[in-house]
Write a protein that holds these residues in place. Structure first.
Motif, PDB file in Angstrom:
ATOM      1  N   HIS A  45      19.417 -92.514 -61.635  1.00  0.00           N
ATOM      2  CA  HIS A  45      20.298 -91.778 -60.548  1.00  0.00           C
ATOM      3  C   HIS A  45      20.827 -90.557 -61.529  1.00  0.00           C
ATOM      4  CE1 HIS A  45      21.692 -90.992 -56.574  1.00  0.00           C
ATOM      5  NE2 HIS A  45      22.727 -90.291 -57.410  1.00  0.00           N
ATOM      6  N   ARG A  47      23.527 -86.992 -61.304  1.00  0.00           N
ATOM      7  CA  ARG A  47      24.584 -86.420 -60.345  1.00  0.00           C
ATOM      8  C   ARG A  47      25.170 -85.117 -61.301  1.00  0.00           C
ATOM      9  NH1 ARG A  47      28.291 -87.435 -56.323  1.00  0.00           N
ATOM     10  NH2 ARG A  47      26.550 -88.507 -55.381  1.00  0.00           N
ATOM     11  N   ASP A  52      23.305 -84.716 -56.311  1.00  0.00           N
ATOM     12  CA  ASP A  52      22.510 -85.312 -56.763  1.00  0.00           C
ATOM     13  C   ASP A  52      21.103 -84.608 -57.325  1.00  0.00           C
ATOM     14  OD1 ASP A  52      23.944 -87.740 -56.434  1.00  0.00           O
ATOM     15  OD2 ASP A  52      22.858 -88.003 -54.549  1.00  0.00           O
ATOM     16  N   ARG A  64      16.803 -95.976 -52.810  1.00  0.00           N
ATOM     17  CA  ARG A  64      17.985 -97.165 -53.063  1.00  0.00           C
ATOM     18  C   ARG A  64      19.068 -96.901 -53.848  1.00  0.00           C
ATOM     19  NH1 ARG A  64      16.119-101.723 -55.322  1.00  0.00           N
ATOM     20  NH2 ARG A  64      14.520-100.809 -56.930  1.00  0.00           N
ATOM     21  N   THR A  65      19.398 -95.697 -54.380  1.00  0.00           N
ATOM     22  CA  THR A  65      20.546 -95.492 -55.208  1.00  0.00           C
ATOM     23  C   THR A  65      21.362 -94.380 -54.376  1.00  0.00           C
ATOM     24  OG1 THR A  65      19.500 -93.623 -56.387  1.00  0.00           O
ATOM     25  CG2 THR A  65      19.154 -96.004 -57.231  1.00  0.00           C
ATOM     26  N   SER A  66      22.754 -94.453 -54.762  1.00  0.00           N
ATOM     27  CA  SER A  66      23.869 -93.539 -54.401  1.00  0.00           C
ATOM     28  C   SER A  66      24.902 -93.675 -55.071  1.00  0.00           C
ATOM     29  CB  SER A  66      24.034 -93.938 -52.707  1.00  0.00           C
ATOM     30  OG  SER A  66      24.519 -94.991 -52.511  1.00  0.00           O
ATOM     31  N   LYS A  68      29.421 -91.996 -54.985  1.00  0.00           N
ATOM     32  CA  LYS A  68      30.302 -91.477 -54.017  1.00  0.00           C
ATOM     33  C   LYS A  68      30.280 -89.978 -54.031  1.00  0.00           C
ATOM     34  CE  LYS A  68      33.338 -95.292 -54.096  1.00  0.00           C
ATOM     35  NZ  LYS A  68      34.910 -95.508 -54.520  1.00  0.00           N
ATOM     36  N   ALA A  69      30.341 -89.467 -52.843  1.00  0.00           N
ATOM     37  CA  ALA A  69      30.265 -87.953 -52.826  1.00  0.00           C
ATOM     38  C   ALA A  69      31.265 -87.094 -53.643  1.00  0.00           C
ATOM     39  CB  ALA A  69      30.503 -87.507 -51.236  1.00  0.00           C
ATOM     40  N   LYS A  80      25.530 -97.591 -56.569  1.00  0.00           N
ATOM     41  CA  LYS A  80      25.242 -98.408 -55.627  1.00  0.00           C
ATOM     42  C   LYS A  80      23.477 -98.553 -55.716  1.00  0.00           C
ATOM     43  CE  LYS A  80      25.797-100.091 -50.810  1.00  0.00           C
ATOM     44  NZ  LYS A  80      26.233 -99.886 -49.465  1.00  0.00           N
ATOM     45  N   THR A  82      20.523-100.714 -53.663  1.00  0.00           N
ATOM     46  CA  THR A  82      20.323-101.543 -52.562  1.00  0.00           C
ATOM     47  C   THR A  82      18.906-101.880 -52.671  1.00  0.00           C
ATOM     48  OG1 THR A  82      19.523 -99.570 -51.221  1.00  0.00           O
ATOM     49  CG2 THR A  82      21.843 -99.951 -51.253  1.00  0.00           C
TER      50      THR A  82
END
Length: 239
Positions: A45, A47, A52, A64-66, A68-69, A80, A82
């Motif tokens: 990931h 950012r 992103d 599957r990835t993130s 926080k904004a 994160k 998932t």
């Protein structure tokens, strides 16, 4: 800055948060990159200030990835992940980069385990939910057991139990072994189990002095005759 290396143990299908914090607001044009050096491409990931940047993301992690904004504003660069898969096992590096160069802030090792199914016989006095960690730990270690409803089953910190934080459902029914910070055995004895205790239990271990984090889960379905005595010894083991 010293590199922090942590281990997280979890299971297929679950979600996990890989922690990373850095005072990034002091940097010009920062970029945060989560990566695995054993993959090609290695990007898990990425950012930037614009948002992103996932064009070079490894296809194993698509969708599957993130983060926080406001990650670049707060410095909380945690990732994160998932719908965990067996292939997610590996070491994840959190790296911060700007126009002056880059710094690897943190490594987290993600270990995928098979879910532990604990079966016990109806009518038995207690059940033992397993949770062990290798090595001698500092005395500041915090152990927290929670159920699937995020109710606190048992809390231990700085050498003593914290019954005031325990959910009433589990009051006076749980016990940890003595000197657990020496043995690394955080297994939980749950007394007088009933059908209401059929649940998924998560054991979390933290230590700020040693930068340790670990999570394990056990699924309780039936009853097993396996308890802890007041002296911290097993008094029955008929598996």
């Amino acid at each position: 800055m010293s590199l922090q290396v942590l281990a997280v143990e979890t299971y297929e299908g679950q979600s996990v948060l890989l922690f990373c914090e850095f005072e990034i607001f002091e940097l010009d044009q920062p970029t945060v990159k989560w990566s695995r050096s054993d993959l090609s491409p290695p990007i898990v990931h990425q950012r930037q200030e614009e948002g992103d940047q996932l064009m070079d993301q490894n296809q194993l992690y698509i969708g599957r990835t993130s983060m926080k904004a406001d990650a670049l504003e707060t410095g909380d660069l945690s990732l994160k992940l998932t719908n965990l898969q067996t292939s997610d096992t590996g070491t994840y590096s959190c790296t911060v980069r700007n126009v002056r160069g880059e710094l690897r802030v943190r490594d987290e090792e993600l270990l995928m385990e098979k879910e532990k199914m604990v079966e016990v016989l109806s009518g038995e006095e207690c059940v033992l939910l397993p949770c062990k960690m290798m090595g001698l730990l500092p005395k500041d270690v915090k152990v927290e057991w929670v159920d699937a409803g995020n109710r606190k089953v048992h809390v231990y910190q700085n050498g003593s139990d914290k019954p005031e934080e325990q959910n009433q459902l589990y009051r006076n029914r749980t016990k940890l072994k003595r000197d657990l910070w020496k043995t690394g055995d955080f297994s939980l004895s749950l007394r007088h189990p009933t059908y209401r205790d059929n649940n998924v239990y998560t054991c979390s271990v933290h230590s700020w002095l040693r930068n340790i984090q670990m999570m394990k889960q056990s699924f309780l379905s039936k009853w097993l005759n396996y308890c802890i005595s007041g002296a911290g010894e097993n008094i029955s083991n008929r598996i």
